[in-house]
Design a protein around this motif. Structure first.
Motif, PDB file in Angstrom:
ATOM      1  N   LEU A  61       0.832  -1.207   0.000  1.00  0.00           N
ATOM      2  CA  LEU A  61       0.000   0.000   0.000  1.00  0.00           C
ATOM      3  C   LEU A  61       0.860   1.249   0.000  1.00  0.00           C
ATOM      4  CD1 LEU A  61      -2.744   1.500   0.327  1.00  0.00           C
ATOM      5  CD2 LEU A  61      -2.413   1.284   2.811  1.00  0.00           C
ATOM      6  N   LEU A  62       0.625   2.123  -0.977  1.00  0.00           N
ATOM      7  CA  LEU A  62       1.229   3.451  -1.025  1.00  0.00           C
ATOM      8  C   LEU A  62       0.187   4.472  -0.595  1.00  0.00           C
ATOM      9  CD1 LEU A  62       3.063   3.211  -4.473  1.00  0.00           C
ATOM     10  CD2 LEU A  62       3.979   2.697  -2.202  1.00  0.00           C
ATOM     11  N   THR A  63       0.623   5.508   0.122  1.00  0.00           N
ATOM     12  CA  THR A  63      -0.325   6.502   0.646  1.00  0.00           C
ATOM     13  C   THR A  63       0.156   7.920   0.304  1.00  0.00           C
ATOM     14  OG1 THR A  63       0.835   6.401   2.788  1.00  0.00           O
ATOM     15  CG2 THR A  63      -1.113   5.018   2.518  1.00  0.00           C
ATOM     16  N   PRO A  64       0.054   8.320  -0.966  1.00  0.00           N
ATOM     17  CA  PRO A  64       0.585   9.608  -1.393  1.00  0.00           C
ATOM     18  C   PRO A  64      -0.310  10.783  -0.996  1.00  0.00           C
ATOM     19  CG  PRO A  64      -0.523   8.559  -3.215  1.00  0.00           C
ATOM     20  CD  PRO A  64      -0.553   7.576  -2.076  1.00  0.00           C
ATOM     21  N   HIS A  65       0.237  11.982  -1.240  1.00  0.00           N
ATOM     22  CA  HIS A  65      -0.519  13.211  -1.040  1.00  0.00           C
ATOM     23  C   HIS A  65      -1.719  13.228  -1.986  1.00  0.00           C
ATOM     24  CE1 HIS A  65      -1.521  17.486  -1.324  1.00  0.00           C
ATOM     25  NE2 HIS A  65      -0.920  17.640  -0.165  1.00  0.00           N
TER      26      HIS A  65
ATOM     27  N   ASN B  28      -4.702   5.698   7.158  1.00  0.00           N
ATOM     28  CA  ASN B  28      -3.894   5.539   8.364  1.00  0.00           C
ATOM     29  C   ASN B  28      -4.458   4.512   9.333  1.00  0.00           C
ATOM     30  OD1 ASN B  28      -1.589   7.074   7.955  1.00  0.00           O
ATOM     31  ND2 ASN B  28      -2.637   8.970   8.490  1.00  0.00           N
ATOM     32  N   VAL B  29      -5.644   4.005   9.071  1.00  0.00           N
ATOM     33  CA  VAL B  29      -6.120   2.839   9.810  1.00  0.00           C
ATOM     34  C   VAL B  29      -5.212   1.645   9.516  1.00  0.00           C
ATOM     35  CG1 VAL B  29      -8.031   1.183  10.014  1.00  0.00           C
ATOM     36  CG2 VAL B  29      -8.507   3.636   9.902  1.00  0.00           C
ATOM     37  N   LEU B  30      -4.585   1.651   8.344  1.00  0.00           N
ATOM     38  CA  LEU B  30      -3.782   0.525   7.880  1.00  0.00           C
ATOM     39  C   LEU B  30      -2.288   0.724   8.072  1.00  0.00           C
ATOM     40  CD1 LEU B  30      -5.696   0.223   4.495  1.00  0.00           C
ATOM     41  CD2 LEU B  30      -6.039  -1.255   6.485  1.00  0.00           C
ATOM     42  N   THR B  31      -1.815   1.964   8.098  1.00  0.00           N
ATOM     43  CA  THR B  31      -0.375   2.219   8.141  1.00  0.00           C
ATOM     44  C   THR B  31       0.215   1.926   9.508  1.00  0.00           C
ATOM     45  OG1 THR B  31      -0.781   4.556   8.628  1.00  0.00           O
ATOM     46  CG2 THR B  31      -0.472   3.948   6.322  1.00  0.00           C
ATOM     47  N   SER B  32       1.504   1.683   9.508  1.00  0.00           N
ATOM     48  CA  SER B  32       2.211   1.299  10.726  1.00  0.00           C
ATOM     49  C   SER B  32       2.856   2.506  11.395  1.00  0.00           C
ATOM     50  CB  SER B  32       3.296   0.268  10.389  1.00  0.00           C
ATOM     51  OG  SER B  32       4.179   0.076  11.461  1.00  0.00           O
TER      52      SER B  32
ATOM     53  N   GLN C 129      13.747   8.241  14.033  1.00  0.00           N
ATOM     54  CA  GLN C 129      12.457   7.913  14.640  1.00  0.00           C
ATOM     55  C   GLN C 129      11.306   8.559  13.874  1.00  0.00           C
ATOM     56  OE1 GLN C 129      11.794   5.853  17.121  1.00  0.00           O
ATOM     57  NE2 GLN C 129      13.812   5.480  18.032  1.00  0.00           N
ATOM     58  N   ALA C 130      11.405   8.592  12.545  1.00  0.00           N
ATOM     59  CA  ALA C 130      10.402   9.250  11.705  1.00  0.00           C
ATOM     60  C   ALA C 130       9.338   8.248  11.250  1.00  0.00           C
ATOM     61  CB  ALA C 130      11.074   9.898  10.502  1.00  0.00           C
ATOM     62  N   THR C 131       8.323   8.768  10.571  1.00  0.00           N
ATOM     63  CA  THR C 131       7.218   7.922  10.131  1.00  0.00           C
ATOM     64  C   THR C 131       7.629   7.022   8.967  1.00  0.00           C
ATOM     65  OG1 THR C 131       4.895   7.913   9.432  1.00  0.00           O
ATOM     66  CG2 THR C 131       6.296   9.626   8.514  1.00  0.00           C
ATOM     67  N   SER C 132       7.081   5.816   8.930  1.00  0.00           N
ATOM     68  CA  SER C 132       7.389   4.862   7.856  1.00  0.00           C
ATOM     69  C   SER C 132       6.098   4.355   7.222  1.00  0.00           C
ATOM     70  CB  SER C 132       8.210   3.695   8.405  1.00  0.00           C
ATOM     71  OG  SER C 132       7.490   2.980   9.392  1.00  0.00           O
ATOM     72  N   VAL C 133       5.156   5.265   6.977  1.00  0.00           N
ATOM     73  CA  VAL C 133       3.821   4.878   6.512  1.00  0.00           C
ATOM     74  C   VAL C 133       3.827   4.154   5.168  1.00  0.00           C
ATOM     75  CG1 VAL C 133       2.531   6.619   7.816  1.00  0.00           C
ATOM     76  CG2 VAL C 133       3.531   7.229   5.597  1.00  0.00           C
ATOM     77  N   ASN C 134       4.841   4.403   4.345  1.00  0.00           N
ATOM     78  CA  ASN C 134       4.866   3.757   3.029  1.00  0.00           C
ATOM     79  C   ASN C 134       5.496   2.371   3.048  1.00  0.00           C
ATOM     80  OD1 ASN C 134       3.456   5.531   1.298  1.00  0.00           O
ATOM     81  ND2 ASN C 134       5.177   6.955   1.314  1.00  0.00           N
ATOM     82  N   THR C 135       5.767   1.857   4.233  1.00  0.00           N
ATOM     83  CA  THR C 135       6.130   0.450   4.396  1.00  0.00           C
ATOM     84  C   THR C 135       4.911  -0.237   4.992  1.00  0.00           C
ATOM     85  OG1 THR C 135       8.474   0.954   4.701  1.00  0.00           O
ATOM     86  CG2 THR C 135       7.699  -1.176   5.531  1.00  0.00           C
TER      87      THR C 135
END
Length: 797
Positions: free
Chosen positions: A652-656, A750-754, A763-769
């Motif tokens: 899953l990719l979560t772009p702007h 973001n229900v799905l992102t980690s 310690q940044a966000t890694s939502v695209n993993t």
């Protein structure tokens, strides 16, 4: 544009506004019509107001290609999702300590004094070290006076001596923590090589995950959409475009770019494979490496496999990226044979081990050897806020001073849930150890945690664990619905303010004149904090907060603090709605890092050696398992091919988003342009959809171990097989708030992102993993109406 031209244009605009108003009156329209200039993240515009009501959006002369998003401004004012009155959660008002009921019970309408007194007492009872000021330097709105981060920071610092804040950001949390040590600057917000130099010199333009057209629709301040006038010139110049991206984005389609369908999260492996080939073939720029970089000798053993037994050659990169060896070789040969510009992106560093992404592009560009040459090198902001536009050199409007925060601790942006749920826990951060405080109060003004933070269900558990949640909002956002006390704040159209235009051009100052009077019981955030200051410290604290100045006195002060304003006095500026500055001819010749290339001694970089770093000593000394002293490939824990892909076979990719700024505008009519049956679209490959029996336009369930959402299937060949995409920012809408992991009816990604961090360094966000599964709904499954932008139940409304 000369100063004479600017003054001429200014006069023409003023005349045009006057003529428009005169023609309306002559046509027999009601006399009470006003044309009022305003400005937003979506662009400047002129508001037509009739009988005190905002009725039409008119084009501003400063906007070269207005976005359809600007048409939604009227809806922002009159939507049913407005917070109309001060509201308190029922149980909280009754004195019950039931934080688990946040988002699950109705609100009660109260008067302003009751709400202010209730919040003031909670602030008095909570030590400042236990209050989290959730406003941060994000996309609240463009005004300088009513900037949510500024007014909140000023309140906490002046009234309390500070509060726990946010360290870093979501946009560039990983790159922002390492790039300065690698190339002497964050780069992601730096002035870019101008379009004129690209058009004149560039032969190969690599969009490495960058979507130029889509992302330049908006600006951190006010966009002019001037970039849109350059893109046809790019095509006419005969530039060859290459798109390295799992998704063939809008810009790639526009430029008819060659598509490199890379496996998500494997970009660094491709960069290393390209570098290995350039080195072993002798095609890299040895002179550039020796003159302008440092530490290459310490990186080379890893690249060649001497330090770990694994050569990072083309065959190795091909296996990881799932690109052919020949295509990788062809790319490398092309890059060194032609003047090549690499347009980086921000999405790659929002992934596990994201610190490596920009480092990899900088290292690759160094081996190509074109950094500092006209039309060559690498840039990380051509997709953002008018990147590539020439800069005026003027200083535009300052902001509201916030004072000093004496608390001395801020939560790393993507660690908010972890901090709240684990008080006393210690983590590594930027080479040191920090310990989380206990958070008892969340105070959220102008930012929505439930809009931008990953792993929504984890965040909700955190929100439901604290004693008090206070929110300022013009609308019933998902975060407002999770609050104990909600203050109804004005939107930008209901107050006067001032701002600048063009993050990179910096050539306009805009008057954000009030379009209409506040509706219902809305108050400005500045006023709310001033009233709270009075509750906490009487008139003395109230005057310290306000500075003893009116809004217009603050605005005029900001205007007069800007350079170049001698072009117009304040009264004329406020009437016209803008002042525009000259841009010198030399500014159009700007090339990023040209001075450094011309003289690396006199113009050394702010790194340990003054050069581009292939090796950074302090990174190595941190001795972290997931971040080392040189560029490295780390295999993500969750990506296609990992163990989890057996259960969740799609990346899953979560772009702007294309038609929003993050979550902004998801409560306006513009969402009807792209939603599918009221849900956020999930883009899926044609072959994948066929295998699952999914048709375009159907609602499907997207799920993983963190939660599930309903989304509308958008079937296309423009996305790689095994990859799906859901744009971030949809308003969270739980179907059953009482469930442990409620399914989101709106498709909030973001229900799905980690919430997994990039590494122990940033310690940044890694939502695209993120891996997910997709399920076609059964014929007997009933879809509930989309209701995320509706108001909750309010007793006494």
């Amino acid at each position: 544009m000369t100063r004479r031209d600017m003054l001429k244009n200014s006069a023409m605009v003023s005349l045009a506004l006057s003529s428009s108003l005169s023609s309306l009156k002559a046509a027999g329209a009601i006399n009470d019509i006003q044309l009022i200039p305003h400005a937003t993240h979506f662009g400047p515009f002129i508001a037509k107001v009739k009988d005190g009501k905002f009725v039409e959006v008119l084009k501003s002369p400063q906007d070269k290609n207005p976005s359809v998003m600007i048409e939604s401004m009227i809806d922002r004012v009159y939507t049913d999702s407005r917070v109309k009155y001060p509201c308190v959660r029922k149980g909280f008002l009754e004195g019950k300590n039931n934080p688990h009921m946040r988002g699950r019970e109705p609100f009660v309408r109260v008067d302003w004094d009751t709400a202010l007194e209730l919040v003031a007492q909670k602030i008095k009872a909570t030590p400042r070290e236990n209050i989290y000021n959730a406003a941060y330097g994000g996309w609240g709105h463009v005004g300088r006076l009513h900037n949510a981060n500024s007014v909140a920071g000023r309140f906490f610092n002046i009234a309390l001596g500070g509060a726990v804040g946010t360290d870093g950001e979501y946009s560039n949390g990983a790159a922002g923590r390492v790039n300065s040590d690698i190339i002497g600057d964050m780069e992601v917000y730096s002035q870019q090589t101008t379009h004129e130099q690209i058009i004149k010199h560039t032969k190969v333009y690599v969009m490495w995950g960058a979507d130029l057209f889509k992302c330049n629709r908006i600006d951190y301040v006010v966009p002019n959409h001037l970039n849109d006038t350059y893109y046809p010139q790019y095509k006419q110049a005969g530039i060859r475009f290459i798109c390295i991206d799992p998704y063939y984005n809008e810009s790639a389609q526009m430029f008819d770019a060659q598509w490199i369908k890379i496996r998500p999260n494997t970009d660094v492996a491709l960069m290393l494979g390209l570098m290995h080939y350039l080195y072993t073939s002798g095609k890299y720029d040895k002179a550039f490496i020796e003159t302008y970089t440092d530490g290459f000798d310490k990186f080379l053993p890893y690249l060649l496999g001497q330090s770990d037994g694994v050569a990072k050659d083309i065959a190795w990169a091909s296996k990881i990226t799932e690109l052919s060896e020949s295509s990788i070789k062809d790319l490398a040969d092309l890059f060194v044979s032609q003047r090549t510009f690499i347009a980086g992106n921000w999405a790659m560093q929002r992934a596990q081990y994201g610190e490596q992404a920009d480092w990899g592009l900088i290292a690759l560009a160094s081996m190509i050897g074109q950094i500092g040459l006209p039309g060559g090198g690498v840039g990380f902001s051509m997709h953002y806020a008018g990147g590539g536009q020439a800069n005026s050199g003027y200083t535009t409007t300052p902001g509201l001073s916030q004072g000093r925060n004496r608390v001395g601790f801020s939560i790393p942006a993507s660690r908010i849930s972890e901090c709240i749920l684990n008080p006393g826990k210690s983590i590594n951060f930027k080479g040191r150890v920090i310990t989380f405080p206990e958070i008892k109060m969340i105070y959220c003004c102008g930012a929505t945690l439930l809009g931008h933070h990953p792993n929504t269900n984890e965040l909700i558990r955190a929100i439901r664990s604290v004693d008090t949640v206070v929110v300022h909002e013009p609308w019933w956002t998902p975060m407002a619905k999770m609050a104990d006390v909600v203050f109804p704040s004005t939107c930008t159209l209901e107050r006067d303010d001032i701002t600048s235009g063009g993050t990179y051009s910096r050539n306009v100052i805009y008057a954000m004149r009030k379009v209409i009077e506040p509706t219902y019981e809305h108050r400005d955030d500045f006023e709310i904090f001033a009233d709270l200051s009075k509750k906490l410290g009487g008139e003395e604290l109230y005057n310290r907060y306000t500075g003893g100045m009116s809004y217009m006195e603050w605005i005029e002060k900001f205007y007069n603090s800007s350079s170049g304003v001698n072009f117009k006095d304040f009264e004329t500026f406020w009437r016209d709605g803008f002042v525009e500055f000259d841009i010198d001819k030399e500014a159009y010749e700007y090339v990023r890092h040209a001075d450094f290339r011309a003289d690396p001694i006199a113009n050394k970089l702010a790194t340990q050696s003054g050069k581009i770093q292939f090796f950074v000593d302090k990174f190595q000394k941190a001795d972290l398992v997931d971040f080392k002293g040189h560029l490295m490939w780390f295999e993500p824990e969750e990506y296609l091919g990992s163990a989890e892909s057996k259960d969740y076979p799609f990346h899953l990719l979560t772009p702007h988003p294309r038609y929003r700024v993050h979550s902004q505008l998801d409560n306006t009519w513009v969402r009807g342009m792209y939603k599918i049956q009221g849900r956020e679209p999930v883009v899926i490959n044609t072959q994948d959809a066929a295998r699952l029996g999914i048709k375009h336009g159907e609602v499907v369930e997207v799920y993983n171990k963190r939660g599930a959402v309903l989304a509308g299937a958008f079937v296309t060949d423009f996305i790689r097989e095994g990859v799906v995409q859901i744009q971030e920012g949809a308003w969270y809408d739980p179907q059953n708030p009482d469930d442990a992991l409620p399914r989101c009816n709106a498709g909030s990604c973001n229900v799905l992102t980690s919430s997994r961090p990039t590494s122990r360094w940033a310690q940044a966000t890694s939502v695209n993993t993120c891996l997910v599964g997709i399920r076609k709904l059964g014929k007997d499954e009933v879809l509930e109406p989309y209701k995320s932008s509706s108001a909750p139940q309010i007793i006494g409304a």
